[in-house]
Design an enzyme around this catalytic site. Structure first.
Site, PDB file in Angstrom:
ATOM      1  N   TYR A   1       1.058  -1.099   0.175  1.00  0.00           N
ATOM      2  CA  TYR A   1       0.080  -0.010   0.032  1.00  0.00           C
ATOM      3  C   TYR A   1       0.712   1.460  -0.039  1.00  0.00           C
ATOM      4  CZ  TYR A   1      -3.904   3.170   0.948  1.00  0.00           C
ATOM      5  OH  TYR A   1      -4.793   4.227   0.549  1.00  0.00           O
TER       6      TYR A   1
ATOM      7  N   PHE B   1     -19.573  14.290 -25.719  1.00  0.00           N
ATOM      8  CA  PHE B   1     -19.216  13.327 -27.020  1.00  0.00           C
ATOM      9  C   PHE B   1     -19.086  11.997 -26.646  1.00  0.00           C
ATOM     10  CE2 PHE B   1     -14.808  13.046 -25.840  1.00  0.00           C
ATOM     11  CZ  PHE B   1     -14.796  14.249 -25.290  1.00  0.00           C
TER      12      PHE B   1
ATOM     13  N   ARG C   1     -14.158  14.805 -34.037  1.00  0.00           N
ATOM     14  CA  ARG C   1     -13.548  15.913 -33.224  1.00  0.00           C
ATOM     15  C   ARG C   1     -13.916  16.975 -33.774  1.00  0.00           C
ATOM     16  NH1 ARG C   1     -10.843  14.062 -28.296  1.00  0.00           N
ATOM     17  NH2 ARG C   1     -12.903  14.225 -27.987  1.00  0.00           N
TER      18      ARG C   1
ATOM     19  N   PHE D   1      -8.202  21.286 -25.084  1.00  0.00           N
ATOM     20  CA  PHE D   1      -8.343  19.996 -25.092  1.00  0.00           C
ATOM     21  C   PHE D   1      -9.606  19.669 -24.357  1.00  0.00           C
ATOM     22  CE2 PHE D   1      -8.286  15.501 -23.951  1.00  0.00           C
ATOM     23  CZ  PHE D   1      -8.245  14.891 -25.148  1.00  0.00           C
ATOM     24  N   THR D   2     -10.429  18.656 -24.641  1.00  0.00           N
ATOM     25  CA  THR D   2     -11.847  18.371 -24.003  1.00  0.00           C
ATOM     26  C   THR D   2     -11.636  18.146 -22.492  1.00  0.00           C
ATOM     27  OG1 THR D   2     -11.457  16.085 -24.361  1.00  0.00           O
ATOM     28  CG2 THR D   2     -13.001  17.324 -26.000  1.00  0.00           C
TER      29      THR D   2
ATOM     30  N   ASP E   1       1.045  20.358 -20.542  1.00  0.00           N
ATOM     31  CA  ASP E   1       0.411  19.088 -21.197  1.00  0.00           C
ATOM     32  C   ASP E   1       1.468  18.091 -21.960  1.00  0.00           C
ATOM     33  OD1 ASP E   1      -1.061  16.940 -21.745  1.00  0.00           O
ATOM     34  OD2 ASP E   1      -2.916  17.981 -22.021  1.00  0.00           O
TER      35      ASP E   1
ATOM     36  N   LYS F   1      -0.385   7.373 -23.312  1.00  0.00           N
ATOM     37  CA  LYS F   1       0.130   7.711 -24.794  1.00  0.00           C
ATOM     38  C   LYS F   1       1.604   7.246 -24.822  1.00  0.00           C
ATOM     39  CE  LYS F   1      -4.105  10.103 -24.713  1.00  0.00           C
ATOM     40  NZ  LYS F   1      -4.670  10.300 -23.539  1.00  0.00           N
TER      41      LYS F   1
END
Ligand code: F0G
Length: 462
Positions: A77, A454, A387, A129-130, A220, A263
């Site tokens: 943990y 979306f 998009r 970005f969303t 980001d 990514k």
């Protein structure tokens, strides 16, 4: 002379050890599946998909080195050894001393937004970005797009469409005052613009601007290695630098960063907050306990952190990124041969079809990109993503749709998953949809959730 020309092909820098069979479907099965999914590709069952280009997020194939790392997950943990190894690699590759793990990118965005933003603030960024914007808005900020104008034009071939326009920044500072701007939110490459990179020159200019106005600069860094690759390939002075060196230099201009590890890091889950600022780190380390889990696992298993740490070592390898960007380029060039309109220059993680041009007979409120993604799926089982107007959501002030200039369909490439033959099949399908484009009818939205609509909205054919 002839010899030189023969050697121009390149191939994957790996061989395939494990395969996952995919189901083949008929057109009538896909018609039914699309209807049941409300013509929203997010709502399709993955089983019904042939080639899945919905996203490059968490869809990567891990290496044997990463899988081997999964076996040495320390599932304690507190204080897992995989956490400390990952932290060492965060320091090594991103050059940031402080680090908090999160279960994925938006959890990091949530916490960074909560820590940095006061209600009434403004957050300038190189296109929205969303998930990034929704967390900035939920924390009380107004997002302001300060990307260069070229980014909003799919046909403009400017190499650095991810750049920030400093004139737009100066205008914002003049209008609202630097005190109302806690940080600039800079992404690279810019997902919604078509995977377009910023240049190191622009980053340095933004850095100087922020320093002058005492505004923080956050990154980001979700696909930062692709941005580094483009700098190496296209920007003067970087040809002989490694991706690793360029990434480190990029990060050196930022106060902090967040990453969706799903990514660049070649894993299936994970996220990162890293910063130079001890105070911000301490707040994030405290907050992560509330939302994610203890600060030495942040919602992840020990084995996930090991896979991330090892993925980081692979993400900076030139051959890996060359394969990735090379596949995207190959796909784009094939589509161009059929006259299919795509966003240019070809970006890092995806090909973006220009749905406004592709289905030029459909007005934007009939969801051309959503329609096109559904048509491509029905044609061949290839799953893409809208998009455009559906992703852009509604203006919180007026409640009306936002009408983005870019109305795109994204064909996103999972890393190390598909071959050139898959790409050929996909290209032929899109070319055949293009040939019958005039007969395609639009959609109307029949169900709409409040946040990030979306993902879950539904449509019917007109
Ligand atoms: N930032 C960028 C640039 C992204 O592309 C994403 C996710 C996130 C943040 C959020 O990270 O998904 O781990 O919570 N992009 C995915 C996509 C969903 O398909 O482009 P997440």
């Amino acid at each position: 002379m002839a010899k030189k020309q023969v050697k121009k092909s390149w191939a994957e820098p790996f061989k395939i050890k494990v395969v996952e069979p995919i189901k083949m479907t008929t057109k009538s099965e896909r018609e039914k599946a699309a209807k049941e999914a409300g013509y929203n590709t997010f709502l399709l069952k993955s089983e019904d998909v042939y080639i899945d280009l919905l996203t490059d997020s968490g869809t990567n194939a891990m290496s044997d080195y990463q899988w081997a790392g999964m076996m040495i997950g320390d599932e304690a943990y507190a204080g897992s050894k995989n956490f400390y190894y990952l932290w060492d690699n965060v320091k090594k590759y991103y050059g940031m001393p402080y680090f908090v793990p999160t279960h994925q990118g938006r959890a990091a965005e949530h916490m960074v937004s909560k820590i940095m933003i006061k209600p009434g603030d403004y957050i300038p960024g190189n296109m929205y970005f969303t998930t990034t914007r929704v967390h900035q808005e939920l924390a009380g900020a107004t997002f302001v797009d300060v990307i260069v104008d070229q980014a909003h034009d799919p046909a403009n071939t400017y190499a650095w469409k991810g750049n920030i326009d400093l004139k737009k920044m100066a205008k914002l500072v003049k209008e609202v005052g630097a005190k109302k701007i806690p940080y600039v939110s800079m992404a690279g490459p810019v997902n919604m613009a078509g995977g377009q990179p910023f240049s190191m020159k622009n980053l340095k200019d933004v850095y100087e601007f922020c320093k002058k106005h005492k505004i923080k600069l956050w990154f980001d860094a979700t696909r930062a290695c692709e941005n580094a690759y483009f700098i190496k390939e296209k920007e003067k002075g970087y040809k002989t630098k490694s991706v690793e060196q360029i990434l480190k230099e990029m990060c050196s201009y930022f106060d902090g960063l967040w990453v969706s590890a799903k990514k660049d890091l070649l894993v299936n889950i994970g996220g990162i907050i890293a910063t130079k600022n001890k105070k911000v780190y301490e707040e994030a380390r405290n907050m992560v306990v509330v939302y994610e889990g203890l600060h030495t696992y942040g919602g992840l298993a020990g084995r996930d952190m090991e896979a991330m740490a090892r993925g980081m070592e692979e993400m900076v390898e030139y051959d890996n990124i060359h394969l990735r960007v090379g596949q995207v380029e190959y796909c784009g060039h094939q589509l161009e041969k059929y006259g299919v309109p795509i966003v240019k220059p070809i970006g890092g993680h995806a090909i973006f079809l220009d749905a406004k041009k592709f289905l030029s007979h459909l007005p934007q409120d009939q969801f051309p990109a959503q329609t096109l993604a559904a048509e491509i799926y029905i044609d061949s089982g290839v799953r893409a993503m809208e998009r455009g107007i559906a992703s852009a959501g509604r203006d919180p002030e007026t409640g009306d749709h936002r009408y983005p200039k870019l109305e795109l369909v994204r064909l996103t490439f999972p890393r190390r998953v598909y071959t050139q033959a898959h790409i050929d099949v996909m290209v032929e399908s899109i070319a055949s949809v293009y040939a019958r484009r005039k007969k395609i009818k639009g959609l109307k939205m029949v169900y709409e959730p409040k946040y990030l609509r979306f993902f879950q909205c539904k449509f019917e054919r007109l």
